[in-house]
Design a protein around this motif. Structure first.
Motif, PDB file in Angstrom:
ATOM      1  N   VAL A  53       9.123   0.153   7.213  1.00 13.21           N
ATOM      2  CA  VAL A  53       9.788   1.399   7.880  1.00 13.21           C
ATOM      3  C   VAL A  53      10.633   1.880   6.675  1.00 13.21           C
ATOM      4  O   VAL A  53      10.488   3.252   6.363  1.00 13.21           O
ATOM      5  N   ALA A  54      11.413   1.019   5.754  1.00 11.75           N
ATOM      6  CA  ALA A  54      12.047   1.655   4.745  1.00 11.75           C
ATOM      7  C   ALA A  54      11.454   2.252   3.512  1.00 11.75           C
ATOM      8  O   ALA A  54      11.774   3.260   3.223  1.00 11.75           O
ATOM      9  N   GLU A  55      10.311   1.534   3.499  1.00 10.79           N
ATOM     10  CA  GLU A  55       9.274   1.991   2.433  1.00 10.79           C
ATOM     11  C   GLU A  55       8.651   3.517   3.046  1.00 10.79           C
ATOM     12  O   GLU A  55       8.743   4.484   1.949  1.00 10.79           O
ATOM     13  N   ALA A  83       0.530   3.235  -3.374  1.00 10.59           N
ATOM     14  CA  ALA A  83      -0.512   4.250  -3.355  1.00 10.59           C
ATOM     15  C   ALA A  83      -0.244   5.318  -2.281  1.00 10.59           C
ATOM     16  O   ALA A  83      -1.198   5.720  -1.705  1.00 10.59           O
ATOM     17  N   PHE A  84       1.083   5.440  -2.007  1.00 11.70           N
ATOM     18  CA  PHE A  84       1.449   6.269  -1.004  1.00 11.70           C
ATOM     19  C   PHE A  84       0.785   7.682  -1.062  1.00 11.70           C
ATOM     20  O   PHE A  84       0.170   8.165  -0.385  1.00 11.70           O
ATOM     21  N   GLU A  85       0.921   8.413  -2.369  1.00 11.59           N
ATOM     22  CA  GLU A  85       0.308   9.766  -2.458  1.00 11.59           C
ATOM     23  C   GLU A  85      -0.867   9.895  -2.401  1.00 11.59           C
ATOM     24  O   GLU A  85      -1.537  10.921  -1.911  1.00 11.59           O
ATOM     25  N   GLU A  86      -1.720   8.964  -2.600  1.00 14.52           N
ATOM     26  CA  GLU A  86      -3.183   8.937  -2.222  1.00 14.52           C
ATOM     27  C   GLU A  86      -3.643   8.821  -0.846  1.00 14.52           C
ATOM     28  O   GLU A  86      -4.391   9.546  -0.406  1.00 14.52           O
ATOM     29  N   VAL A  87      -2.908   7.697  -0.119  1.00 13.37           N
ATOM     30  CA  VAL A  87      -3.246   7.373   1.252  1.00 13.37           C
ATOM     31  C   VAL A  87      -2.843   8.184   2.172  1.00 13.37           C
ATOM     32  O   VAL A  87      -3.272   8.850   2.995  1.00 13.37           O
ATOM     33  N   LEU A 131       1.023  -1.134   0.011  1.00 12.18           N
ATOM     34  CA  LEU A 131       0.100  -0.190  -0.076  1.00 12.18           C
ATOM     35  C   LEU A 131       0.873   1.391  -0.126  1.00 12.18           C
ATOM     36  O   LEU A 131       0.537   2.215  -0.692  1.00 12.18           O
ATOM     37  N   LEU A 132       1.911   1.215   0.811  1.00  7.43           N
ATOM     38  CA  LEU A 132       2.728   2.420   0.860  1.00  7.43           C
ATOM     39  C   LEU A 132       3.348   2.734  -0.228  1.00  7.43           C
ATOM     40  O   LEU A 132       3.924   3.713  -0.732  1.00  7.43           O
ATOM     41  N   SER A 133       3.960   1.480  -1.055  1.00  5.91           N
ATOM     42  CA  SER A 133       4.743   1.704  -2.117  1.00  5.91           C
ATOM     43  C   SER A 133       3.840   1.967  -3.340  1.00  5.91           C
ATOM     44  O   SER A 133       4.309   2.695  -4.227  1.00  5.91           O
TER      45      SER A 133
END
Length: 825
Positions: free
Chosen positions: A113-115, A73-77, A69-71
């Motif tokens: 965490v890294a993501e 859709a980060f910008e949306e979420v 999800l973070l990789s």
């Protein structure tokens, strides 16, 4: 709260269903998951990860989904969350890492965490989550271990911005963490993160830390060597040896002062680490020694070179006893190639020993199988098989073991051919017989890329044996290369094969292609150009589609870049053919002519116009005066393109005018006259010298010089010359720089009054031009032009007064450059 707990319960069920072996259940669960809003997803997933009482699979699944999800859709979420929620996610993750006991789960959380940390570094490299770096100083070893993981990941993903911003903190923190004698795994991880950090670190950033880095690495290595002897522990030592190699690789000649500190211990490891469990350590140490040798250069390394060669030879003699999966093999093969780079021609004596194992590794034949889909599912990925679906029922499988080694070995053969040239001639035949069939080797792109690169190099090597031997070898390659250009599906590999084919034609020259070759190649190139136009149309259609958005545009851009890259290689091949065959080849070219004319239409995208013009430039340069019969197709577009908006198009047009002046016959004269004011307009525009415009501008300046030199009666030379002088020197476009400097020498040597000025008053200005050219390394020192420039300077040196006047008007850098010029020529 009760409702939230019930929701969370539902979510656990959902996680369970996502793992279900039943397709229908799983599909239903995937749809449900997709429909949960992003913010709720994050909350649910975090709670699931935190809940140590939940089923292990569900927690693992939650961790994988959160990272995904973070990789994706980060910008949306993430930006949509409240600042409090954002803070609680960050602190929540740091807390989970400290409490997590299960190692594979901990690794997954480190990845999250890294993501997140990656995404929280903005465009300018500012870190919006500074606590991540504080991880490293936490008392808990698991947290430091995780932090090393995250930092290593970020150092790779965000190089070199990450290094530029955080070098001070990260290097200090990693060195301190590496000293953590109580915890082997944390030490090893700190050393591994240091490798990631230094590999992509700009040299200038690393140098100030070199003393400190070396001191730490050396003391850690000494302690770990003792531990290896006393307790047999080797994990940290393996990483430290690689860290040393990485630091040396980046520091290059700056590593010379530390050479004697490390080399004895490293040689000691290679000599004594002979037990089976130390094979990896030994391999990494061999790699380290060869990388240090490459960094410090031949002069410094020569004191140990023959010792090191003997150690390598000894391992090599036992090579037949090495098992196929021995990790030393690939390190050995790469080390030999580095030794070859260091020793140059002196390496030839070792070829008989090296080539056997290398050819053996390069000849590995992978196991392949044709299976129906059911059998394929029974063979799990863990067995090292990869599959490609061929329609519904069948799959093609290949066992990947040994493919990496095969690829490395092929690369090393290329390296020997490149470094040793005629010294490699004994082996060219067997290497060609190995490489050519591999042009059909679709299982591994690196192998394909390497083999196509090798073809022109092998021809260079074979030259020594005379034309007959060379031609035989070329015939063996030529058909295979043309076939590969016609059939290779991957655009990166295809471009490389086309590039190599063009280089081969350069080596072989006129007469290397027969009628059948030309026939087949013409058809293939025509197909590539037609496909190019068709793909562009399809992309335009997709841009009108209702699903069109930024992501679609991004993938269309990628397709476009790949397409243009293939177009550049079509241009490469035509360039080599025109320069080898000259005007004889024009009747063959005419079947492609309408397509090339289409490329330069004003409404086409700029890369099409750029490469179309480049092809016509080649025709003017290599096929004049016959080229003029195509003038109706390209002359107007070329003149109109001199002032085009795109600097790439301007550059191609200006270069065309230059070759028109130099090689085009009398028919081109009126067009040279017409081009001059257009060229001047570009050169005098206010932003002519900016980074993106400078190459186009320099081509315009060079073209003006060529018009004055080769078509002097088309322009008023006396009027133009002072302007031209004021635009010099060129220093970006090295080829054009040589032209302009040679023309300047012509003018000075013929005592041209306009250039020298009344009473030689222009000479100080000319000295300034020559000095600036030297400072910018505009001309290589082996170029004959350097001698001409040095002679101009020496002429002036003989007349004392004039010399003093010229030198006194230069700044310190320019004076040093003039001295450098005199010393080198």
């Amino acid at each position: 709260a009760a409702a939230a707990a019930a929701d969370q319960e539902q979510f656990y069920l959902l996680l369970g269903n996502l793992l279900s072996p039943d397709n229908a259940v799983r599909k239903q669960a995937e749809e449900t998951y997709e429909n949960i809003p992003g913010q709720s997803k994050i909350t649910f997933l975090l709670q699931a990860i935190r809940n140590t009482a939940a089923a292990e699979e569900a927690r693992q699944m939650a961790a994988v989904l959160l990272r995904r999800l973070l990789s994706s859709a980060f910008e949306e979420v993430y930006p949509a969350l409240s600042p409090d929620d954002q803070t609680s996610i960050k602190s929540g993750l740091l807390l989970i890492i400290q409490l997590e006991t299960q190692s594979s789960m901990r690794k997954k959380i480190c990845d999250i965490v890294a993501e997140l940390a990656r995404n929280l570094i903005d465009e300018d490299g500012n870190n919006q989550w500074p606590e991540v770096l504080k991880f490293l100083f936490d008392s808990h070893p698991r947290v430091r271990y995780a932090a090393c993981n995250a930092i290593g990941q970020m150092a790779t993903d965000f190089a070199p911005g990450f290094q530029k911003k955080f070098h001070e903190k990260v290097i200090a923190a990693l060195l301190q963490t590496m000293e953590d004698q109580g915890n082997q795994r944390v030490q090893a991880h700190a050393a591994a993160a240091l490798i990631n950090f230094t590999e992509d670190c700009p040299k200038s950033l690393l140098i100030p830390y070199l003393d400190n880095l070396v001191k730490h690495l050396h003391s850690t290595m000494v302690i770990k060597l003792q531990e290896l002897i006393q307790k047999g522990t080797k994990l940290v030592l393996e990483q430290v040896v690689t860290s040393i190699a990485s630091v040396a690789d980046t520091a290059e000649e700056k590593f010379v002062p530390y050479y004697d500190l490390f080399m004895p211990s490293l040689k000691h490891i290679v000599e004594n680490a002979v037990q089976k469990e130390l094979r990896l350590l030994r391999g990494k140490t061999i790699e380290c020694i060869s990388l240090i040798g490459l960094a410090v250069g031949k002069e410094k390394f020569m004191q140990d070179a023959s010792d090191v060669m003997q150690l390598l030879l000894k391992t090599q003699t036992d090579f037949s006893d090495l098992e196929d999966d021995d990790p030393q093999i690939s390190y050995m093969i790469s080390a030999w190639a580095r030794m070859c780079k260091i020793l140059g021609k002196e390496f030839q004596q070792y070829l008989p020993v090296v080539m056997g194992p290398l050819m053996k590794t390069a000849s590995i034949k992978p196991e392949v199988a044709l299976l129906d889909t059911q059998d394929m599912e029974n063979m799990s990925d863990d067995d090292g098989w990869e599959f490609v679906n061929l329609g519904d029922q069948q799959s093609f499988g290949i066992k990947t073991a040994g493919l990496e080694e095969k690829a490395t070995a092929c690369q090393m053969l290329v390296c020997y051919a490149k470094e040793l040239k005629e010294g490699f001639v004994e082996y060219t035949e067997q290497v060609v017989k190995l490489m050519v069939p591999l042009l059909k080797f679709y299982f591994h792109d690196d192998i394909l890329l390497t083999n196509s690169t090798s073809m022109p190099l092998l021809l260079e090597c074979a030259r020594v044996r005379g034309p007959e031997y060379l031609t035989q070898m070329w015939h063996f390659m030529c058909d295979a290369l043309i076939k590969a250009i016609g059939t290779e599906p991957d655009s990166d590999v295809l471009s490389e094969i086309m590039h190599s084919f063009a280089k081969c034609i350069d080596v072989m020259g006129d007469g290397c292609l027969n009628n059948e070759h030309f026939e087949e190649l013409g058809g293939i190139l025509k197909g590539k150009l037609e496909e190019h136009f068709k793909n562009q149309e399809l992309r335009q259609v997709k841009r009108q589609d209702e699903d069109y958005d930024e992501q679609v545009e991004e993938s269309l851009q990628d397709e476009d870049d790949n397409d243009v890259y293939v177009l550049t290689k079509v241009s490469d091949i035509l360039h080599s053919i025109f320069s080898s065959y000259k005007e004889k080849v024009l009747p063959w070219f005419e079947r492609l002519l309408p397509l090339i004319v289409n490329l330069i239409c004003p409404h086409r995208p700029w890369p099409d116009r750029q490469w179309g013009l480049c092809i016509f430039d080649d025709i003017v340069e290599h096929c004049s005066p016959s080229s003029f019969k195509y003038a109706e197709y390209f002359l107007r577009p070329m003149l109109q393109s001199i002032c085009d908006n795109s600097p790439e198009v301007r550059q191609a047009a200006a270069y065309g005018v230059g070759v028109m002046a130099q090689f085009g016959g009398d028919s081109y004269r009126p067009f040279c006259t017409e081009a001059l004011p257009l060229l001047v307009r570009v050169i005098q525009s206010p932003d002519a010298k900016t980074k993106e415009n400078v190459n186009a501008t320099e081509n315009c300046i060079s073209a003006v010089g060529k018009i004055m030199k080769f078509k002097p009666d088309c322009v008023n030379v006396e009027e133009v010359l002072p302007h031209w002088l004021s635009w010099l020197p060129l220093h970006e476009d090295k080829e054009e720089a040589v032209y302009t400097f040679n023309y300047l020498c012509d003018l000075i040597e013929s005592n041209n009054p306009v250039v020298l000025g009344p009473n030689n008053s222009n000479l100080p200005r000319i000295f300034g031009i020559i000095a600036d050219g030297e400072i910018h390394e505009a001309i290589k020192h082996e170029d004959p032009c350097i001698k001409r420039l040095a002679n101009v300077v020496r002429q002036v040196q003989t007349s004392g007064q004039l010399w003093t006047e010229c030198i006194s008007q230069l700044n310190a850098d320019q004076q040093a450059a003039i001295q450098e010029l005199l010393n080198s020529a």
